[in-house]
Design a protein around this motif. Structure first.
Motif, mmCIF file in Angstrom:
data_model
loop_
_atom_site.group_PDB
_atom_site.id
_atom_site.type_symbol
_atom_site.label_atom_id
_atom_site.label_comp_id
_atom_site.label_asym_id
_atom_site.label_seq_id
_atom_site.Cartn_x
_atom_site.Cartn_y
_atom_site.Cartn_z
ATOM 1 N N ASP A 769 0.814 -1.222 0.000
ATOM 2 C CA ASP A 769 0.000 0.000 0.000
ATOM 3 C C ASP A 769 0.850 1.275 0.000
ATOM 4 O O ASP A 769 0.345 2.363 -0.245
ATOM 5 C CB ASP A 769 -0.962 0.016 1.198
ATOM 6 N N ASN A 771 2.963 1.969 -2.198
ATOM 7 C CA ASN A 771 3.178 2.392 -3.584
ATOM 8 C C ASN A 771 2.310 3.597 -3.949
ATOM 9 O O ASN A 771 2.658 4.381 -4.849
ATOM 10 C CB ASN A 771 2.874 1.239 -4.550
ATOM 11 N N ASN A 772 1.177 3.734 -3.288
ATOM 12 C CA ASN A 772 0.255 4.825 -3.615
ATOM 13 C C ASN A 772 0.393 6.030 -2.689
ATOM 14 O O ASN A 772 -0.394 6.976 -2.762
ATOM 15 C CB ASN A 772 -1.191 4.316 -3.565
ATOM 16 N N GLN A 774 1.894 9.431 -1.481
ATOM 17 C CA GLN A 774 2.543 10.557 -2.151
ATOM 18 C C GLN A 774 3.984 10.712 -1.649
ATOM 19 O O GLN A 774 4.244 10.732 -0.454
ATOM 20 C CB GLN A 774 1.765 11.858 -1.897
ATOM 21 N N LYS A 780 6.462 12.542 -9.924
ATOM 22 C CA LYS A 780 5.618 12.750 -11.104
ATOM 23 C C LYS A 780 6.031 14.046 -11.814
ATOM 24 O O LYS A 780 6.131 15.111 -11.206
ATOM 25 C CB LYS A 780 4.150 12.840 -10.690
#
Length: 781
Positions: A769, A771-772, A774, A780
């Protein structure tokens, strides 16, 4: 002799009337039998029409189950004791004519009185119980004070240590009647010979009753007075304290409200109103003119163990579950006495475990596991290491034939290990093994790995280990009796045939050997190679995996396993195979051809098409076991290298003082410790989340991919540091290197496991979890 035989005997009345001693005792001219009643097994009361007196007929008892029991001995003992005014039923005559009632027998007077079971005794008043117990102790002291000369038994006196004989007899009796592993009984049998008490004056060799307990004592009908001691079938020359231990054993058996055959008083002595143990014991020793009270818990343990084994024997004969439950209850009671006697440390492992704190750390390992660990370590030191090289040298000199014979020295060590209970330690199921967890067996297996021979000596050697697990998990009752039982006992060897020559066998879908269903069974055709233990002449059977369904729509269900008996004229061992020019005698590896071999239906192991699932369960444990054994072998190689470094001088400097060597040794120790931690982690996961969990499968694959390759490299470095001698058979380095290289293929090559680890890593990644979160992943743009 049955009750019916005695009742219907027409010769009995005539025979009784032919004995003047019988007529004089009954005070009649002609004895007229009225009825026959059974008192206990093989003992009958005969009453008469014309007199109130009765006689008792005693025939050979099979309760004690020994061929050594001679009725003549019982009669002579009772006769001698009666002449010395010891309380027994007065003997009348002995009859050796079996035609009278179908068995030899002797007759005694019948005394009217009371025999107490445990509950009847408890129901008496406190004072009655106290007098009765003290009278029993005094009567027993009287028996033990009678010299063997007075009994005419001085010639039978044996000066050997009777406790050693008792320990051996109990061990043999346990093994003869073993129906399941009892770790408590085995621990007691291991503890007893190591703790034989020093000789004490009052623990003299004398006539002992052998089964001195309340049920075998006849009391006056109304008074707390002993009329006779009954049931002398177990009488023998032995140590006095063993009889006393039988009498006081209820004080050491927990009260269970008659849930078991043997109900003790431990924990409720005050509640049920029995006198304190010290008072009963004191009365015995006071009667023998001694005011020093020795510790007789050793003899109490023997008494309780004998009762436990007797219940085991009854279970084996009758298959009544209650007897097995009784045996377990008693063995636990006996082992509890040992724990109390030894301050909870019967094998003195606490000090050793504390000194090995870095070994055990905080891993969840039981004291029983540690006990086995140090017992195995002592066994290796005393029995294996001193002759290991001699045995390995013999295996190298044996000719390479089709059929290999076992090595006598190894087979002798196996028998010794089995007697000591150091046997089948890999089996976690308590019914068949010791009940050790997978993690605990990792510790045990690593220790055994210090010797190339040890796993075989303790019956923890592949392919038997895997075959035993398959038969436990999937075998029918017929298969367990015919194939599993002799494997568990070490009476035979077996093989497992999976690898094929012309295909990549890491993918079982490639198998070419066929198992074709036919009327009443199957036809097996094809070849297998690298079949371990097939050349061993002790191999009575093998388990063969092959294709039973050519429809590959569902390849997982296309394979089956079948048991083949050996020898078989249609199963040919074409040749033995060496590994890097090493013949692992006597097991070795073979290439086998199956030519239209008919196998009956009952030899199908598990379900048709179920082999793939079965193999995965077998191979999972097998992979870990191979790796852990290799860690032990590698540890031995590092130890040898360090011993060598202390004496090997290079350019005026001992190798152990060379900085480059020390740096390399440090790296090697870290690498080996990494291997250990991987294997311990895999064992812990097997115990906690199970063999089907993805993390367990991944952990075992990590072991299989990393440990053999790392160990091979470490042993190679040991050989390099050792010098030319490391390449010879003078040291176990080369055989350890060969095994490390070989297991990189066994149970799936390292590459296959690396690929599987990568797949599992991606699965873990998908469910991470973080990985998601921020800022956790890639920035990004």
């Amino acid at each position: 002799m049955s009750f019916t035989q005695v009742q219907e005997s027409k010769k009995l009345a005539h025979h009784l009337n032919s004995h003047s001693t019988v007529l004089m005792f009954l005070d009649v001219r002609v004895a007229q039998i009225e009825k026959v009643e059974q008192r206990v097994l093989q003992t009958y009361i005969v009453s008469f029409k014309n007199t109130n007196k009765k006689i008792v007929l005693h025939s050979k008892s099979y309760t004690f189950g020994t061929q050594e029991h001679k009725l003549e001995k019982d009669y002579l003992i009772v006769q001698k004791l009666s002449s010395l005014n010891f309380p027994v039923e007065r003997p009348i005559f002995f009859c050796d004519d079996k035609s009278i009632i179908g068995e030899k027998f002797y007759a005694t007077e019948y005394l009217e009185g009371r025999r107490f079971g445990n509950q009847e005794l408890i129901n008496l008043t406190f004072e009655e119980k106290r007098i009765i117990l003290i009278e029993c102790a005094k009567t027993l002291a009287h028996l033990h004070s009678i010299s063997l000369n007075q009994l005419g038994l001085e010639q039978q006196e044996d000066k050997s240590n009777h406790y050693q004989i008792i320990c051996k007899q109990l061990l043999d009796l346990y093994k003869q009647n073993e129906t399941k592993i009892s770790t408590n009984i085995e621990d007691i049998l291991y503890w007893l010979p190591m703790n034989i008490p020093t000789k004490q004056v009052l623990d003299n060799l004398c006539l002992i009753h052998g089964n001195f307990q309340f049920q075998n004592i006849l009391f006056h009908p109304t008074e707390p007075k002993i009329l006779a001691i009954l049931e002398w079938q177990g009488a023998q020359i032995g140590n006095a304290f063993t009889d006393l231990a039988n009498l006081i054993s209820p004080y050491y058996i927990p009260y269970n409200n008659e849930l078991y055959t043997y109900d003790g008083w431990q924990g409720v002595e005050t509640l049920i109103g029995v006198p304190i143990l010290e008072e009963v014991v004191n009365s015995y020793f006071n009667a023998r003119n001694s005011f020093e009270i020795p510790d007789i818990r050793y003899q109490v343990i023997i008494s309780i163990l004998a009762k436990s084994i007797d219940q085991q024997k009854k279970y084996k004969r009758s298959k009544e579950k209650q007897f097995q439950i009784n045996s377990e209850f008693l063995s636990q009671a006996g082992y509890s006495v040992i724990l109390n006697k030894t301050d909870q440390d019967p094998f003195q492992i606490r000090k050793r475990a504390l000194s090995d704190g870095s070994l055990w750390s905080s891993w969840p390992v039981s004291d029983r596991c540690k006990s086995y660990y140090y017992r195995i370590k002592d066994f290796l030191i005393e029995n294996v290491f001193p002759i290991e090289k001699e045995i390995l040298d013999q295996t190298r000199s044996r000719p390479n034939s089709i059929s290999n014979k076992g090595i006598p020295q190894v087979e002798a060590l196996q028998r010794k290990a089995k007697q000591l209970g150091l046997w089948n330690l890999f089996i976690s199921e308590p019914f068949y093994g010791k009940g050790l967890t997978s993690l605990e067996y990792v510790f045990i297996s690593e220790l055994m790995g210090l010797s190339y021979l040890a796993h075989e000596i303790f019956n923890c050697f592949a392919p038997e280990t895997g075959n035993i697990k398959l038969l436990i998990g999937y075998g029918t009752q017929f298969q367990k009796e015919k194939y599993l039982k002799p494997l568990l006992e070490g009476e035979c060897k077996s093989f497992f045939a999976m690898t094929e020559k012309r295909v990549s066998s890491s993918d079982p879908n490639n198998f070419e050997l066929t198992i074709t269903p036919t009327n009443g069974g199957f036809i097996v055709n094809g070849g297998k190679w690298f079949v371990s233990s097939a050349p061993d002449e002790r191999a009575r059977f093998g388990i063969v995996m092959g294709k039973s369904n050519k429809d590959m729509k569902n390849p997982i269900e296309s394979q089956s396993m079948i048991i083949v008996d050996m020898p078989n004229p249609n199963i040919k061992i074409l040749r033995q195979l060496e590994i890097l020019n090493f013949n692992d005698y006597p097991h070795s590896y073979a290439e086998i051809e199956f030519d239209n071999v008919f196998i009956p239906q009952e030899n199908l192991l598990g379900k048709l098409g179920g082999a793939f699932k079965m193999a995965q369960g077998r191979l999972l444990g097998g992979r870990l076991h191979h790796c852990v054994r290799q860690i032990g072998l590698t540890r031995r190689c590092l130890d040898l290298m360090m011993i060598r470094s202390e004496s090997r001088v290079i350019f005026n400097q001992k190798l152990k003082d060379n900085n480059s060597f020390l740096e390399k040794l440090g790296q090697m120790e870290i690498a080996l410790q990494n291997c250990r931690l991987l294997s311990l982690n895999a064992g812990l996961l097997l115990d906690t989340v199970g063999s089907q969990n993805i993390q367990t499968i991944m952990a075992v694959s990590q072991c299989k991919a990393h440990i053999p390759k790392t160990c091979q490299k470490l042993i190679d470095q040991c050989i390099q540091a050792f010098g030319a001698e490391g390449l010879t058979g003078d040291q176990p380095l080369t055989v350890s290197f060969i095994f490390a290289r070989a297991i990189r293929f066994m149970d799936g090559p390292c590459e296959l496991h690396l690929k599987q680890i990568a797949k599992f890593a991606y699965v873990n990644h998908l469910f991470n979890d973080l990985n998601n979160v921020q800022g956790y992943g890639l920035a990004k743009l």
